[in-house]
Design a protein around this motif. Structure first.
Motif, mmCIF file in Angstrom:
data_model
loop_
_atom_site.group_PDB
_atom_site.id
_atom_site.type_symbol
_atom_site.label_atom_id
_atom_site.label_comp_id
_atom_site.label_asym_id
_atom_site.label_seq_id
_atom_site.Cartn_x
_atom_site.Cartn_y
_atom_site.Cartn_z
ATOM 1 N N LEU A 31 0.861 -1.194 0.000
ATOM 2 C CA LEU A 31 0.000 0.000 0.000
ATOM 3 C C LEU A 31 0.892 1.237 0.000
ATOM 4 N N GLN A 32 0.335 2.355 -0.528
ATOM 5 C CA GLN A 32 1.171 3.526 -0.832
ATOM 6 C C GLN A 32 0.760 4.777 -0.039
ATOM 7 N N ALA A 33 1.756 5.409 0.594
ATOM 8 C CA ALA A 33 1.475 6.571 1.445
ATOM 9 C C ALA A 33 1.097 7.822 0.657
ATOM 10 N N VAL B 182 4.820 1.630 1.493
ATOM 11 C CA VAL B 182 5.851 2.375 0.740
ATOM 12 C C VAL B 182 5.360 3.803 0.520
ATOM 13 N N LYS B 183 6.261 4.663 0.031
ATOM 14 C CA LYS B 183 5.837 6.040 -0.248
ATOM 15 C C LYS B 183 4.938 6.100 -1.481
ATOM 16 N N GLY B 184 5.190 5.240 -2.472
ATOM 17 C CA GLY B 184 4.395 5.249 -3.705
ATOM 18 C C GLY B 184 5.233 5.699 -4.873
ATOM 19 N N ALA B 185 5.230 4.904 -5.933
ATOM 20 C CA ALA B 185 6.135 5.148 -7.055
ATOM 21 C C ALA B 185 5.444 5.787 -8.264
ATOM 22 N N TYR B 186 4.121 5.950 -8.201
ATOM 23 C CA TYR B 186 3.404 6.410 -9.401
ATOM 24 C C TYR B 186 3.013 7.877 -9.265
ATOM 25 N N ASP C 289 2.807 16.641 -2.809
ATOM 26 C CA ASP C 289 3.958 17.310 -2.236
ATOM 27 C C ASP C 289 4.791 16.281 -1.439
ATOM 28 N N LYS C 290 6.092 16.260 -1.699
ATOM 29 C CA LYS C 290 6.943 15.218 -1.094
ATOM 30 C C LYS C 290 6.901 15.227 0.435
ATOM 31 N N ASP C 291 6.899 16.468 1.017
ATOM 32 C CA ASP C 291 6.869 16.548 2.488
ATOM 33 C C ASP C 291 5.558 15.997 3.040
ATOM 34 N N SER D 138 11.394 0.845 2.214
ATOM 35 C CA SER D 138 11.970 2.182 2.033
ATOM 36 C C SER D 138 13.483 2.135 2.210
ATOM 37 N N HIS D 139 14.169 3.065 1.500
ATOM 38 C CA HIS D 139 15.618 3.228 1.694
ATOM 39 C C HIS D 139 15.899 4.416 2.590
ATOM 40 N N ASP D 140 14.844 5.093 3.017
ATOM 41 C CA ASP D 140 14.990 6.362 3.730
ATOM 42 C C ASP D 140 15.435 6.111 5.172
ATOM 43 N N PRO D 141 16.658 6.574 5.537
ATOM 44 C CA PRO D 141 17.168 6.303 6.893
ATOM 45 C C PRO D 141 16.210 6.783 7.984
ATOM 46 N N GLU D 142 15.479 7.891 7.712
ATOM 47 C CA GLU D 142 14.551 8.418 8.728
ATOM 48 C C GLU D 142 13.469 7.387 9.081
ATOM 49 N N ILE E 224 12.221 -4.870 7.191
ATOM 50 C CA ILE E 224 12.589 -3.770 6.300
ATOM 51 C C ILE E 224 12.845 -4.369 4.923
ATOM 52 N N GLN E 225 12.296 -3.728 3.898
ATOM 53 C CA GLN E 225 12.517 -4.199 2.526
ATOM 54 C C GLN E 225 13.177 -3.083 1.710
ATOM 55 N N MET E 226 14.210 -3.455 0.971
ATOM 56 C CA MET E 226 14.874 -2.488 0.071
ATOM 57 C C MET E 226 15.129 -3.157 -1.271
ATOM 58 N N LEU E 227 15.389 -2.341 -2.278
ATOM 59 C CA LEU E 227 15.621 -2.876 -3.617
ATOM 60 C C LEU E 227 17.052 -3.352 -3.782
ATOM 61 N N MET E 228 17.223 -4.341 -4.634
ATOM 62 C CA MET E 228 18.560 -4.771 -5.036
ATOM 63 C C MET E 228 19.327 -3.570 -5.608
ATOM 64 N N GLU F 44 15.422 8.043 -11.692
ATOM 65 C CA GLU F 44 14.959 8.583 -10.412
ATOM 66 C C GLU F 44 16.132 9.052 -9.549
ATOM 67 N N ARG F 45 17.336 8.606 -9.873
ATOM 68 C CA ARG F 45 18.499 9.005 -9.066
ATOM 69 C C ARG F 45 19.753 8.867 -9.911
ATOM 70 N N LYS F 46 20.317 10.017 -10.330
ATOM 71 C CA LYS F 46 21.474 9.987 -11.236
ATOM 72 C C LYS F 46 22.651 9.247 -10.599
ATOM 73 N N LEU G 246 26.274 6.425 -11.418
ATOM 74 C CA LEU G 246 27.650 6.530 -10.931
ATOM 75 C C LEU G 246 28.019 5.305 -10.091
ATOM 76 N N PHE G 247 27.080 4.908 -9.210
ATOM 77 C CA PHE G 247 27.344 3.714 -8.394
ATOM 78 C C PHE G 247 27.605 2.514 -9.300
ATOM 79 N N ALA G 248 26.765 2.369 -10.327
ATOM 80 C CA ALA G 248 26.876 1.212 -11.210
ATOM 81 C C ALA G 248 28.220 1.248 -11.950
HETATM 82 P P1 FAD Z 1 13.035 8.400 -1.179
HETATM 83 O O1 FAD Z 1 12.009 9.415 -0.769
HETATM 84 O O2 FAD Z 1 13.207 8.091 -2.623
HETATM 85 O O3 FAD Z 1 14.439 8.852 -0.625
HETATM 86 C C1 FAD Z 1 14.574 9.223 0.746
HETATM 87 C C2 FAD Z 1 16.005 9.001 1.199
HETATM 88 O O4 FAD Z 1 16.341 7.587 1.092
HETATM 89 C C3 FAD Z 1 17.045 9.709 0.364
HETATM 90 O O5 FAD Z 1 17.180 11.063 0.746
HETATM 91 C C4 FAD Z 1 18.293 8.875 0.690
HETATM 92 O O6 FAD Z 1 18.775 9.180 1.970
HETATM 93 C C5 FAD Z 1 17.728 7.462 0.719
HETATM 94 N N1 FAD Z 1 17.804 6.857 -0.638
HETATM 95 C C6 FAD Z 1 16.808 6.702 -1.517
HETATM 96 N N2 FAD Z 1 17.248 6.120 -2.662
HETATM 97 C C7 FAD Z 1 18.579 5.949 -2.505
HETATM 98 C C8 FAD Z 1 19.619 5.420 -3.340
HETATM 99 N N3 FAD Z 1 19.390 4.969 -4.581
HETATM 100 N N4 FAD Z 1 20.866 5.376 -2.852
HETATM 101 C C9 FAD Z 1 21.141 5.838 -1.601
HETATM 102 N N5 FAD Z 1 20.205 6.363 -0.762
HETATM 103 C C10 FAD Z 1 18.948 6.414 -1.217
HETATM 104 N N6 FAD Z 1 6.077 1.485 -5.029
HETATM 105 C C11 FAD Z 1 4.831 1.235 -5.458
HETATM 106 O O7 FAD Z 1 4.112 2.177 -5.845
HETATM 107 N N7 FAD Z 1 4.338 -0.051 -5.504
HETATM 108 C C12 FAD Z 1 5.056 -1.108 -5.059
HETATM 109 O O8 FAD Z 1 4.577 -2.242 -5.105
HETATM 110 C C13 FAD Z 1 6.356 -0.866 -4.550
HETATM 111 N N8 FAD Z 1 7.108 -1.873 -4.059
HETATM 112 C C14 FAD Z 1 8.314 -1.586 -3.484
HETATM 113 C C15 FAD Z 1 9.047 -2.623 -2.891
HETATM 114 C C16 FAD Z 1 10.230 -2.326 -2.213
HETATM 115 C C17 FAD Z 1 10.983 -3.429 -1.545
HETATM 116 C C18 FAD Z 1 10.719 -0.977 -2.177
HETATM 117 C C19 FAD Z 1 11.993 -0.629 -1.454
HETATM 118 C C20 FAD Z 1 10.023 0.023 -2.798
HETATM 119 C C21 FAD Z 1 8.824 -0.263 -3.464
HETATM 120 N N9 FAD Z 1 8.106 0.740 -4.107
HETATM 121 C C22 FAD Z 1 6.844 0.475 -4.568
HETATM 122 C C23 FAD Z 1 8.729 2.053 -4.385
HETATM 123 C C24 FAD Z 1 8.398 3.118 -3.314
HETATM 124 O O9 FAD Z 1 7.045 3.485 -3.435
HETATM 125 C C25 FAD Z 1 9.269 4.364 -3.483
HETATM 126 O O10 FAD Z 1 9.019 4.936 -4.723
HETATM 127 C C26 FAD Z 1 10.760 4.092 -3.395
HETATM 128 O O11 FAD Z 1 11.058 3.164 -2.393
HETATM 129 C C27 FAD Z 1 11.511 5.394 -3.075
HETATM 130 O O12 FAD Z 1 11.145 5.890 -1.815
HETATM 131 P P2 FAD Z 1 12.062 5.723 -0.514
HETATM 132 O O13 FAD Z 1 11.169 5.522 0.665
HETATM 133 O O14 FAD Z 1 13.044 4.630 -0.735
HETATM 134 O O15 FAD Z 1 12.803 7.081 -0.290
#
Ligand code: FAD
Length: 278
Positions: A136-138, A160-164, A174-176, A201-205, A223-227, A264-266, A270-272
């Motif tokens: 579900l998406q915030a 998650v925050k929501g990717a769409y 608004d992101k905030d 989320s990857h967000d440390p907060e 906690i779930q994060m992307l590869m 979404e993140r240049k 560079l990392f790659a």
């Molecule tokens: P962001 O708001 O993007 O970033 C906040 C902070 O996180 C950044 O300031 C930085 O400190 C850190 N950060 C973020 N990206 C990086 C990076 N590449 N390298 C280093 N630090 C970074 N969305 C959907 O709509 N549907 C889904 O089904 C869905 N499934 C998901 C499954 C997983 C496991 C994850 C991790 C995400 C999924 N998402 C999905 C995507 C999600 O909605 C967000 O778009 C995505 O996770 C980016 O938000 P964020 O919380 O990571 O932080």
């Protein structure tokens, strides 16, 4: 073959390569969520083919000793064809997951798909008594109500925050404001769910927030994060006793996924590049 530059984010073209990636991750106490890349099929044959691939993937995971589950996109298994096709294909995948004891996640796509996805998921997870989870998406205003609907259901919710990009009529744009809602929803989950809390989320907060709320309420969580994203943080959290899952895409449709990560993140490019050069 996947070029080295994309292989930071995609585990390979085949399920065997993806499972090998999980095996290495498991050594670091991180579990895998395998996702076969593919979406928006309007031909039922394509939806059926990917459903079949998921059934085989579940069999492969069930036969192996790896700690892994799967995550499917609704439009990959028929939602663009029709809600019934999607529900039938998801039922097959959920049944096979239950048979092989492999957990099945359902990703969430844009807001026009939420009702059909939630309805099919809720019916199945209640019937199976668990073994499934939904994202579900915030950024969507409706999500608090959807969470309340699922609070007493078996299964997990990945918040998650929501990717769409969603319209302002249904979403916080608004992101905030999205972050504020994300905080509220995570707090609600730790207070109201007995278990099944997954923070994607990857967000440390928000990773820190989840850890604090776990200490406060005792609610189990993961906690779930992307590869390819914050891999060191994934390992550090796991070493510290946190349950960590890495979402691992694979398959031959890797190009658009890789392109999205870079757009979404240049820094991702560079990392790659650095990973290849070092
Ligand atoms: P962001 O708001 O993007 O970033 C906040 C902070 O996180 C950044 O300031 C930085 O400190 C850190 N950060 C973020 N990206 C990086 C990076 N590449 N390298 C280093 N630090 C970074 N969305 C959907 O709509 N549907 C889904 O089904 C869905 N499934 C998901 C499954 C997983 C496991 C994850 C991790 C995400 C999924 N998402 C999905 C995507 C999600 O909605 C967000 O778009 C995505 O996770 C980016 O938000 P964020 O919380 O990571 O932080």
């Amino acid at each position: 073959m996947i070029p080295p530059i994309a292989s930071k984010f995609v585990a390979g073209e085949t399920s065997a390569e993806a499972i090998e990636h999980v095996r290495a991750l498991n050594e670091r106490d991180v579990a895998g969520i395998l996702n076969l890349l593919g979406e928006h099929y309007d031909d039922p044959a394509n939806a059926a083919a990917d459903t079949q691939s998921y059934l085989e993937l579940i069999d492969d995971i069930g036969r192996s000793d790896v700690d892994a589950c799967v995550s499917v996109k609704p439009s990959q298994i028929g939602l663009d064809v029709g809600a019934d096709t999607f529900a039938e294909n998801l039922t097959e995948i959920a049944d096979r997951g239950a048979e092989r004891d492999v957990f099945v996640w359902v990703d969430m796509e844009d807001h026009t798909t939420t009702d059909a996805t939630l309805d099919a998921y809720e019916e199945l997870v209640r019937e199976h008594g668990g073994g499934m989870g939904l994202c579900l998406q915030a950024n969507l205003e409706r999500t608090r109500e959807d969470l309340e609907r699922l609070a007493d259901a078996p299964g997990k919710v990945r918040i998650v925050k929501g990717a769409y990009d969603e319209p302002a009529s249904v979403a916080y744009t608004d992101k905030d404001r999205v972050d504020e809602n994300y905080r509220d929803l995570i707090e609600y989950m730790f207070e109201s769910f007995d278990d099944g809390v997954a923070v994607g989320s990857h967000d440390p907060e928000f990773v820190s927030l989840a850890r604090e709320l776990h200490r406060e309420h005792g609610t189990p969580y993961e906690i779930q994060m992307l590869m390819g994203v914050r891999t060191d943080a994934q390992y550090e959290l796991a070493a510290d006793g946190v349950e960590v899952y890495q979402y691992i895409p694979y398959g031959n449709k890797w190009f658009s996924y890789f392109y999205r990560r870079v757009r979404e993140r240049k820094e991702n490019l560079l990392f790659a590049l650095r990973a290849i050069l070092s």
